[in-house]
Design an enzyme around this catalytic site. Structure first.
Site, PDB file in Angstrom:
ATOM      1  CG  ASN A 148      -0.274  -0.314   2.585  1.00 60.36           C
ATOM      2  OD1 ASN A 148       0.654  -0.477   2.625  1.00 60.36           O
ATOM      3  ND2 ASN A 148      -0.985   0.127   3.621  1.00 60.36           N
ATOM      4  CD  GLU A 247       1.773  -0.407  10.795  1.00 55.82           C
ATOM      5  OE1 GLU A 247       0.748  -0.703  11.123  1.00 55.82           O
ATOM      6  OE2 GLU A 247       2.238  -0.017   9.655  1.00 55.82           O
ATOM      7  CB  CYS A 281      -2.982  -0.302   8.895  1.00 54.16           C
ATOM      8  SG  CYS A 281      -1.392   0.593   8.793  1.00 54.16           S
ATOM      9  CD  GLU A 455       7.865   0.534  10.794  1.00 51.08           C
ATOM     10  OE1 GLU A 455       8.676  -0.284  10.369  1.00 51.08           O
ATOM     11  OE2 GLU A 455       6.825   0.950  10.413  1.00 51.08           O
TER      12      GLU A 455
END
Length: 474
Positions: A148, A247, A281, A455
């Protein structure tokens, strides 16, 4: 396409097999890309081991300057990267340019963080010994990225790893490997030595990654993707007790209170829902609107969504491109059909168009019931699923009623109440009167089933470092 082969030890390798990358707007083949196998993984690991010995020994400033140069070079070529992102991912030009800019910024941020792996010197209260604490490169890192964000999910991992002193092998998604391959000549030009960054596209992801995670030289695995795949990687990582950075999936609630600025709330919802066409997400998945403003909010949001232009993302006038593949589009259509069958109303969109390309129109559903599938799973598409609420405690309970805990959004002009709500939400990130939380300077990550570690921010570099404590007397 200029680069379609494996990138190992600073050179291009054909590989034994190849696979096709498809343009989601036209359903035509963009390129035939090399597919890495176990032998290629071993070659990359060997190259990374050699390269890291020198890289880890360099001064933080040396590493910083290379990353800074990478930012400068990528910033000068944003249009090129945006075009490639659109071709293989489908997102509209403006969205692709936004991603390219965001991706480049990780090089600048971690160029600054590379010189700030601060340690500690103190005295033990009881023994009087000195306590010296320092952070050292953790070791080789395997990076697994999703389709994505073909550029940003790579740079968000590569930049902190290099800042920390680690070498990496990156496995990009097979739907979108071209952007990451195109980044490699830029890194060479910036001064990244051969072998420090290796790129292994592959259609044999499971076997390839599992092999690398069982190599004793690998010490870190960083993954962005679904919770289901993340669980499998965590099982594999356990065998070597690897340092995991995960993640994972999300099911983001967006809460609009009666006292919200509706212009701000609608604008924030558009950003939280439609950024990257909802294929994120962080996308607002469950939109809760308080009774007093539900009708007006629905009307305004529907007007905005219905006005978006759908088409090939390479057209600069297009707002909404295609979804990445047929499976993703069909899953979105199934979510809508399920919600409507259970009582939801279609305010706009809701029908899969005929013709070429994996398109689905911007859709608003109102009155979505709690038992609709889209309430409990990521939609990953341009569908705004609206529900109403009356009570603050009730909406917090509903928002927290999920295994996920990545991001939530809150809109209210009562700042005290809004912060109280934020603190009660079981999420790693909250957008307060904002539809965007991603920032290279901030620690991105979730709680519960949405992941481990962070992150971005200072924490992002520490994911690739180990803490060493030395006890000394002098």
């Amino acid at each position: 396409m200029d680069h379609t082969d494996l990138y190992i030890d600073g050179a291009w390798h054909k590989g034994a097999e190849r696979f096709d990358v498809i343009n989601p707007a036209t359903e035509t083949v963009l390129a035939s890309v090399a597919s890495a196998d176990i032998a290629d993984a071993d070659a990359a690991l060997n190259a990374a081991e050699r390269a890291m010995a020198d890289w880890a020994a360099r001064t933080p400033r040396d590493r910083s300057e290379v990353l800074r140069k990478a930012w400068e070079l990528m910033t000068a070529r944003l249009e090129e990267f945006a075009r490639l992102i659109t071709l293989e991912n489908g997102k509209a030009r403006a969205d692709a340019l936004g991603e390219a800019t965001y991706a480049a910024e990780f090089f600048r941020w971690f160029a600054e963080e590379a010189v700030r792996a601060d340690g500690l010197v103190t005295q033990a209260p009881a023994s009087g010994a000195r306590i010296l604490v320092q952070h050292k490169p953790a070791g080789l890192a395997v990076l697994v990225t999703p389709w994505n964000y073909p550029a940003a999910m790579g740079t968000r991992k590569i930049a902190p790893a290099l800042a920390a002193g680690c070498a990496v092998i990156i496995k990009p998604a097979s739907e979108t490997p071209l952007t990451m391959l195109a980044l490699m000549p830029l890194l060479e030009e910036a001064g990244v030595p051969p072998g420090l960054v290796n790129v292994l596209p592959s259609k044999k992801t499971g076997a390839l990654v599992d092999h690398m995670l069982h190599d004793p030289r690998v010490r870190v695995v960083s993954f962005t993707g679904s919770t289901g795949v993340g669980r499998k990687l965590l099982h594999a990582a356990a065998d070597q007790v690897l340092k995991p950075a995960m993640e994972l999936g999300g099911n983001a609630p967006l809460i609009v209170f009666d006292d919200a600025d509706l212009d701000e709330a609608v604008e924030g919802t558009m950003l939280a829902k439609m950024r990257n066409l909802g294929e994120a997400c962080t996308a607002a998945n469950r939109i809760y609107v308080q009774d007093g403003v539900a009708e007006e909010f629905t009307r305004r949001l529907t007007e905005r969504m219905a006005a978006l232009k759908v088409g090939d993302g390479s057209d600069p006038t297009v707002d909404v491109g295609p979804l990445v593949n047929a499976d993703t589009r069909d899953k979105v259509a199934e979510f809508v059909a399920d919600a409507v069958a259970k009582g939801a109303r279609v305010e706009c969109g809701g029908t899969t168009p005929e013709g070429t390309g994996f398109y689905y129109p911007p859709t608003v559903l109102s009155g979505v019931p709690e038992n609709a599938d889209c309430v409990h799973d990521e939609i990953f598409g341009p569908v705004a699923a609206l529900q109403t609420f009356s009570d603050q405690d009730e909406v917090i309970r509903r928002a927290n009623d999920t295994e996920y805990g990545l991001v939530a959004y809150v809109f209210s002009r009562d700042f005290k109440r809004a912060l109280q709500v934020c603190e009660r939400l079981e999420y790693g990130m909250v957008g307060l009167n904002r539809g965007l939380v991603s920032d290279p300077a901030a620690p991105f990550g979730g709680v519960k089933q949405s992941g481990l570690g962070r992150e971005g921010g200072h924490e992002g570099m520490l994911e690739f470092m180990e803490t060493q404590y030395i006890s000394a007397s002098w």
